[in-house]
Enzyme design. Structure first.
Site, PDB file in Angstrom:
ATOM      1  N   LYS A   1     122.250   7.768  47.716  1.00 18.11           N
ATOM      2  CA  LYS A   1     123.057   8.330  46.323  1.00 18.11           C
ATOM      3  C   LYS A   1     121.879   7.991  45.101  1.00 18.11           C
ATOM      4  O   LYS A   1     121.561   8.868  44.290  1.00 18.11           O
ATOM      5  CB  LYS A   1     124.088   7.108  45.910  1.00 18.11           C
ATOM      6  CG  LYS A   1     125.151   7.640  46.543  1.00 18.11           C
ATOM      7  CD  LYS A   1     126.637   7.744  45.627  1.00 18.11           C
ATOM      8  CE  LYS A   1     127.365   7.794  46.335  1.00 18.11           C
ATOM      9  NZ  LYS A   1     128.648   7.285  46.094  1.00 18.11           N
TER      10      LYS A   1
ATOM     11  N   LYS B   1     125.917  15.522  57.343  1.00 17.75           N
ATOM     12  CA  LYS B   1     127.823  15.184  56.892  1.00 17.75           C
ATOM     13  C   LYS B   1     127.842  17.285  56.514  1.00 17.75           C
ATOM     14  O   LYS B   1     126.813  16.713  55.333  1.00 17.75           O
ATOM     15  CB  LYS B   1     127.866  14.096  56.385  1.00 17.75           C
ATOM     16  CG  LYS B   1     128.879  13.939  56.288  1.00 17.75           C
ATOM     17  CD  LYS B   1     129.082  12.579  55.228  1.00 17.75           C
ATOM     18  CE  LYS B   1     128.852  12.329  53.790  1.00 17.75           C
ATOM     19  NZ  LYS B   1     129.352  11.724  52.610  1.00 17.75           N
TER      20      LYS B   1
ATOM     21  N   LYS C   1     131.030  17.301  49.515  1.00 13.56           N
ATOM     22  CA  LYS C   1     131.529  18.227  48.798  1.00 13.56           C
ATOM     23  C   LYS C   1     130.476  18.270  47.438  1.00 13.56           C
ATOM     24  O   LYS C   1     131.009  18.867  46.683  1.00 13.56           O
ATOM     25  CB  LYS C   1     133.106  17.647  48.599  1.00 13.56           C
ATOM     26  CG  LYS C   1     132.957  16.460  48.113  1.00 13.56           C
ATOM     27  CD  LYS C   1     134.183  15.498  47.262  1.00 13.56           C
ATOM     28  CE  LYS C   1     134.144  14.487  46.965  1.00 13.56           C
ATOM     29  NZ  LYS C   1     135.775  13.320  47.181  1.00 13.56           N
TER      30      LYS C   1
END
Ligand code: AMP
Ligand code: TRP
Length: 332
Positions: A114, A196, A199
């Protein structure tokens, strides 16, 4: 009668949930609610660790609630609530902050990902994120946490913090176990199948969102990256094909082996088309129910009010115990 074990899980109301969220987590949350005391949270406080547009956050919170309900999570069986409605989450998180070493947080792979992605906003919330998650879980004496593979490391920290508190003070928290499905714990990106499915991927073709229409699902799956070979086989050297087989078998409710047998002798075109059809078959009724639920604002309000009340009753008890054990003087 033996008392039911408790399960707790949460999803962030950021982005539009993908079929990765559904197949890896939400589907199991719905399936497990009969056998357990189940508590399901919409973690809006986690969501603001990356910048959110306030009006959009509100809208996404209600959409996620409608999605939970549309996926069969039933307020008569499960406690469904919004994290910010129960202030004990933030309060326990503070206590747990004082038991967590900065080094433990720095090691978290999701944090590292992140901060690389949001280099203009490396706020302390991103670092402390897993402590708030531990607080969510520990407040409810949770036994089992159904999540996807990416949350395993966070779950480990929750276990460590529970054990640390229990040994520093006295036995208080249940040490939670993750429930990570054998198939579907990590649905991969359609365009880069070694990554992965997320979204929040910038490339919209990389994921199927729970609200995609038929044509979009078909188009995205037809463009899914496979390989130059032709054999339909589940193996690590064929991540794209294996991912499609995983999605297909979960949507059809069959094993990977049965899926391989169904496609024996078929080409990739057929695998992609059939996978798209089975995803559409699962998503269509969910989308229809979600739309209907979103129109019933009063129903959603009642679900959230009652859910928050039930969650609060459990959480307050745990928090009082914790405050007493750490040495805070009682108010009354
Ligand atoms: P989040 O969207 O980060 O709030 O994730 C909600 C839940 O979905 C968590 O349990 C995740 O582990 C799970 N999840 C997210 N992406 C995937 C994926 N690609 N495959 C399987 N599970 C996933
Ligand atoms: N961190 C989780 C995710 O990003 C969401 C989450 C927050 C959660 N609190 C939780 C999941 C407690 C399970 C239990 O997916």
């Amino acid at each position: 009668m033996e008392e039911k074990k408790t399960i707790f899980s949460g999803v962030q109301p950021s982005g539009t949930p993908s079929i990765g969220n559904y197949l890896g987590a939400i589907k199991n949350m719905s399936a497990m609610q009969d056998g357990y005391r189940s508590i399901y949270c919409i973690v809006d406080m986690h969501a603001i660790s990356v910048r959110q547009e306030p009006a959009e956050l509100r809208e996404k919170t209600m959409k996620l609630l409608a999605l939970y309900l549309a996926c069969g999570i039933d307020p008569a069986k499960s406690v469904i609530f919004v994290q910010s409605h129960v202030s004990a989450h933030a309060e326990l998180a503070w206590v747990l902050n004082t038991l967590t070493y900065v080094g433990e947080l720095n090691r978290m792979t999701q944090y590292k990902d992140k901060i690389a992605k949001h280099s203009d906003n490396i706020n302390a919330g991103l670092l402390n994120y897993p402590i708030l998650m531990a607080s969510d879980i520990l407040l409810y004496n949770t036994d089992i946490v159904p999540v996807g593979q990416d949350q395993k490391q966070h779950l480990e920290l929750s276990r460590t913090l529970a054990e640390r508190f229990n040994s520093r003070y006295s036995p208080t928290f249940t040490v939670p176990e993750p429930f990570i499905p054998k198939v579907g714990a990590k649905i991969m990106s359609l365009s880069e199948p070694t990554k992965k499915m997320s979204k929040s991927d910038e490339n919209e073709n990389a994921f199927i969102s729970m609200t995609d229409d038929e044509a979009t699902i078909m188009r995205k799956l037809k463009r899914a990256v496979t390989d130059s070979d032709t054999e339909i086989k589940y193996t690590s050297s064929k991540p794209g094909v294996s991912n499609l087989l995983t999605i297909y078998s979960l949507c059809e409710g069959i094993t990977i082996k049965q899926a391989e047998e169904r496609f024996c002798g078929c080409g990739y075109e057929e695998l992609k088309e059939k996978t798209a059809e089975s995803v559409i078959k699962i998503l269509k009724p969910i989308q229809q129910r979600q739309k209907e639920i979103l129109l019933d604002k009063e129903y959603m309000r009642v679900v959230l009010t009652e859910g928050a009340q039930k969650a609060e009753n459990i959480a307050r008890k745990t928090l009082s115990k914790v405050y007493r054990k750490v040495g805070f003087v009682s108010r009354t």
